[in-house]
Scaffold this motif. Structure first.
Motif, PDB file in Angstrom:
ATOM      1  N   LEU A   1      -2.300  -3.016 -10.761  1.00  0.00           N
ATOM      2  CA  LEU A   1      -2.265  -2.227  -9.526  1.00  0.00           C
ATOM      3  C   LEU A   1      -3.673  -1.799  -9.113  1.00  0.00           C
ATOM      4  O   LEU A   1      -4.052  -1.886  -7.933  1.00  0.00           O
TER       5      LEU A   1
ATOM      6  N   ARG B   1      -5.515  -3.193  -5.743  1.00  0.00           N
ATOM      7  CA  ARG B   1      -5.819  -2.235  -4.674  1.00  0.00           C
ATOM      8  C   ARG B   1      -7.310  -2.095  -4.407  1.00  0.00           C
ATOM      9  O   ARG B   1      -7.729  -1.953  -3.258  1.00  0.00           O
TER      10      ARG B   1
ATOM     11  N   GLU C   1       0.366  -6.361  -0.173  1.00  0.00           N
ATOM     12  CA  GLU C   1       0.636  -4.928  -0.021  1.00  0.00           C
ATOM     13  C   GLU C   1       2.073  -4.603  -0.404  1.00  0.00           C
ATOM     14  O   GLU C   1       2.345  -3.598  -1.093  1.00  0.00           O
ATOM     15  N   GLN C   2       3.003  -5.454   0.018  1.00  0.00           N
ATOM     16  CA  GLN C   2       4.412  -5.225  -0.300  1.00  0.00           C
ATOM     17  C   GLN C   2       4.663  -5.336  -1.800  1.00  0.00           C
ATOM     18  O   GLN C   2       5.405  -4.532  -2.385  1.00  0.00           O
ATOM     19  N   ARG C   3       4.034  -6.313  -2.419  1.00  0.00           N
ATOM     20  CA  ARG C   3       4.276  -6.518  -3.854  1.00  0.00           C
ATOM     21  C   ARG C   3       3.574  -5.457  -4.700  1.00  0.00           C
ATOM     22  O   ARG C   3       4.032  -5.131  -5.789  1.00  0.00           O
TER      23      ARG C   3
ATOM     24  N   ASP D   1       3.469  -2.371  -3.689  1.00  0.00           N
ATOM     25  CA  ASP D   1       4.449  -1.285  -3.569  1.00  0.00           C
ATOM     26  C   ASP D   1       5.642  -1.514  -4.504  1.00  0.00           C
ATOM     27  O   ASP D   1       6.144  -0.573  -5.139  1.00  0.00           O
ATOM     28  N   SER D   2       6.088  -2.765  -4.619  1.00  0.00           N
ATOM     29  CA  SER D   2       7.222  -3.075  -5.501  1.00  0.00           C
ATOM     30  C   SER D   2       6.867  -2.835  -6.964  1.00  0.00           C
ATOM     31  O   SER D   2       7.670  -2.284  -7.735  1.00  0.00           O
TER      32      SER D   2
ATOM     33  N   GLN E   1       4.539  -0.813  -8.061  1.00  0.00           N
ATOM     34  CA  GLN E   1       4.394   0.632  -8.239  1.00  0.00           C
ATOM     35  C   GLN E   1       5.762   1.301  -8.394  1.00  0.00           C
ATOM     36  O   GLN E   1       5.939   2.191  -9.230  1.00  0.00           O
ATOM     37  N   ALA E   2       6.736   0.856  -7.622  1.00  0.00           N
ATOM     38  CA  ALA E   2       8.084   1.413  -7.726  1.00  0.00           C
ATOM     39  C   ALA E   2       8.687   1.131  -9.102  1.00  0.00           C
ATOM     40  O   ALA E   2       9.353   1.993  -9.688  1.00  0.00           O
TER      41      ALA E   2
END
Length: 724
Positions: free
Chosen positions: A612, A616, A660-662, A664-665, A667-668
């Motif tokens: 991550l 980022r 960006e979406q992955r 977020d996934s 991180q979730a």
């Protein structure tokens, strides 16, 4: 060219071997070997005869150590170490981290007159008391209970470890809690060796051998590792923090040319190897083999086999010395099982056998079909692996090894045994009821008159087997490169002890003490046991999908992931096995299950958080910059009335959005820890975090193939693997 690559190329261009060459005429290897070891020759020279004989009885005959001799041994050890420049001594132990731990104490003690004197007592030799509070215990003690003891292991020799600013006397020890429970890797290993010794003696006694001395297990681990330039290593946060690259597109060239394996060793690498070997020789580590391995920048070092306890200690020294010496040559040693995706990972093939004064008990001889004693011991191993293959899989389970096993480069997670043509044929004859002979070895004809005839083995080898018979030993090929060999040795010793116990009891009952009935009893035993355990024998291609299906039909377990594999540790039957032979108590087994499950979760969580951060702060910004450059170029072309091709910009924009979406996934997934105990956490890491991590990597690897070289923030696979 990136700044990192530029600095590496500059460093390599000006590379010169460090220090002076090792003059083999003045200092041959034979005179260097063991010079820093408090070995048999040193003890015989420095100890009183009665003390020397007493400690040799412990080392060579397994007799209990007499505490009365400890002061004399400590004095001789201290004087010898001080003569070699030692100022401190260290109890070296092997906690459940799998690493080596040390507690250093000075020899100096203050005197009343303001001076100091060097002292080292027998009490200090026998027992140390490092703080045990911060080592993993798996619930064996409460967090606030800190007391732990190190106990001198006289069967593993003390040694002096050199440092540019002095030396330290290192004393191998066991590590236990205040309650006497094992907090380390060594204590169960010593217990398992005792168990194997007792049961093997029972079998040998049936064959008329009563004065055989200790029956000892031996180990000979082949260590694979990578060496890359240290500049690359420090420019890769994933390598520094997790041991492997979490991102990295496949390079134009990998290992498909098959030009690395056993190729000429690069000069800088060979210089590093030579110093590693020289330092290990001083410590009495009998390293024998070095060569290029299959993957680019991958290598191997292998020692001659030794007593399993000493082999374990020396293996820890090998890993320690590789990591210590590599930076002196501007390199980093990578011991992770899979530091680079898409190319071979690293294993640690552990060669295991058992022997005594009679010799190697797994030596088949010229006519193995007539060697009843060998067939009994060999059958005991087959039975043990068949009944306890799940345990063997469990003790090699780790997040790193999961990348390796079954990946067409290493044995599958299915534990089977390769016997080779000769032994397979013999056991098939036994099952059919009559033995007529053994397949001959013969001579290999090459067809060139000037070449000498070569002895031909009775069968080929099989590199796809996780557990292979290789002439007079078994090679456990599924062990991971970073792992301690203690766990595999403990399990092998214990499960084979159980089989030998079972066989000895059966043969005792069948013969009633009448030696004349032994041959018939052995024949009947082997006939029954091979019929019951032949399912574990597989000489074919372990990489094939057909074998996966066949193994299922045979009832062999296929434990694909670490959480799945570790679960078998706490199976009641497995706990009972370790308890029966005094190797591990229930609490000790359960503690290891908890520790290894927690370690798996921590490994995966660390990888996810590292990924991550890199995505980022390094990869996404690079994508944004290139987007800006492409937009700026398109705008300038439009202002000149020129049309701009936006295909690259469209692809990049889609990848940046997907990244960006992955992120977020992932991180979730990280923010949703498994609820409950460590098993739930490990299961969530496997089922939830790893898939999200893999999806993020797919996207970033595609971005790497699109971004300009000077914008990509990480050293590439091509750079790390091929710039040497």
């Amino acid at each position: 060219m990136t700044r990192v690559r530029s600095s590496v190329v500059s460093a390599l261009t000006g590379y010169k071997p460090r220090g002076s060459a090792w003059n083999l005429r003045e200092t041959p290897t034979s005179s260097l070997f063991g010079v820093n070891v408090f070995n048999d020759a040193v003890m015989q020279e420095r100890l009183p005869k009665s003390i020397y004989q007493a400690i040799q009885a412990t080392i060579k005959q397994g007799k209990p150590i007499d505490p009365v001799i400890s002061d004399a041994v400590a004095l001789a050890m201290k004087d010898w170490a001080i003569e070699k420049g030692a100022t401190h001594y260290a109890h070296v132990f092997y906690p459940l981290t799998g690493l080596t731990a040390e507690k250093h104490d000075s020899f100096l003690s203050p005197t009343g007159g303001g001076g100091a004197v060097a002292e080292f007592s027998g009490r200090e030799l026998i027992q140390g008391e490092p703080d045990a509070s911060s080592f993993p215990s798996g619930g064996l003690r409460a967090t606030f209970e800190a007391r732990g003891y190190t106990a001198w292991d006289p069967t593993s020799p003390a040694y002096v470890l050199e440092n540019p600013n002095g030396t330290t006397l290192c004393i191998p020890t066991a590590f236990c809690s205040w309650t006497g429970e094992a907090l380390d890797k060594k204590t169960p290993l010593l217990r398992s060796m005792q168990a194997l010794d007792r049961q093997a003696r029972r079998i040998l006694a049936l064959f008329g051998h009563t004065d055989v001395g200790p029956v000892t297990a031996s180990g000979g681990p082949e260590q694979e590792y990578f060496l890359i330039d240290r500049n690359f290593y420090y420019a890769r946060p994933d390598l520094m923090l997790t041991g492997r690259t979490l991102f990295g597109a496949k390079p134009p060239k990998g290992q498909e040319f098959e030009d690395q394996y056993f190729g000429a060793i690069p000069e800088r690498v060979l210089a590093c190897m030579l110093e590693v070997e020289r330092e290990l020789y001083k410590l009495g580590v009998p390293v024998k083999t070095r060569h290029n391995e299959v993957a680019p920048s991958q290598y191997e070092i292998a020692p001659v086999y030794e007593n399993a306890n000493i082999a374990h200690d020396h293996q820890q020294l090998i890993m320690q010395m590789l990591s210590r010496v590599a930076p002196r040559y501007g390199m980093a040693c990578l011991l992770h099982e899979k530091p680079f995706g898409g190319i071979n990972g690293s294993g640690k093939h552990v060669n295991w056998s058992i022997g005594c004064r009679l010799g190697n008990l797994l030596e088949p001889g010229e006519t193995p079909h007539d060697n009843m004693q060998f067939l009994v011991f060999c059958m005991a191993v087959l039975r043990a692996v068949h009944l306890h293959g799940d345990l063997l899989r469990a003790v090699i389970a780790s997040s790193g090894n999961d990348h390796r096993l079954g990946a067409n480069e290493a044995p599958p997670a299915i534990i089977s045994v390769f016997l080779g043509e000769q032994l397979t044929d013999i056991f098939e004859q036994i099952e059919q009821g009559s033995i007529t002979g053994s397949k001959s070895t013969g001579t290999l004809t090459i067809g060139v008159d000037t070449l000498p005839p070569l002895p031909k083995h009775a069968g080929d080898r099989n590199r796809t087997s996780p557990f292979a018979f290789t002439g007079n030993k078994f090679e456990f090929r599924a062990v991971g490169a970073s792992q301690s060999i203690a766990g595999p040795l403990v399990t092998l010793n214990t499960i084979v002890a159980e089989s030998l116990d079972f066989f000895a009891t059966e043969l005792d009952a069948a013969t009633g003490g009448d030696a004349s009935r032994l041959a018939a009893a052995v024949e009947q035993l082997l006939h029954r046991e091979i019929a019951g355990h032949k399912a574990v024998i597989f000489n074919g291609n372990g990489y094939s999908t057909e074998w996966q299906e066949e193994a299922t039909r045979r009832g062999l377990p296929n434990l694909r992931s670490t959480p799945e594999a570790l679960a078998v540790l706490i199976d009641p039957e497995n706990i009972r096995l370790f308890e029966t032979y005094g190797v591990l108590s229930r609490r000790e087994v359960e503690s290891r299950h908890e520790i290894y499950m927690e370690r798996y979760y921590k490994d995966i969580s660390t990888e996810a958080n590292t990924a991550l951060e890199i995505a980022r702060t390094m990869i996404l910004p690079a994508g944004y910059r290139y987007q800006g450059e492409l937009v700026d170029t398109a705008s300038k072309l439009a202002s000149l009335g020129q049309s701009a091709h936006l295909g690259t910009l469209d692809k990049l924009t889609a990848l940046v959005n997907e990244c960006e979406q992955r992120i977020d996934s992932l991180q979730a997934a990280v923010d949703q820890p498994g609820e409950g105990d460590v098993t739930a956490g490990a299961t969530h890491a496997h089922a939830g975090i790893i898939p999200a991590l893999n999806e993020l990597r797919q996207t970033t690897d595609a971005m790497e193939m699109l971004l300009p070289d000077d914008l990509w923030p990480l050293p590439t696979y091509a750079e790390m693997l091929f710039i040497k």
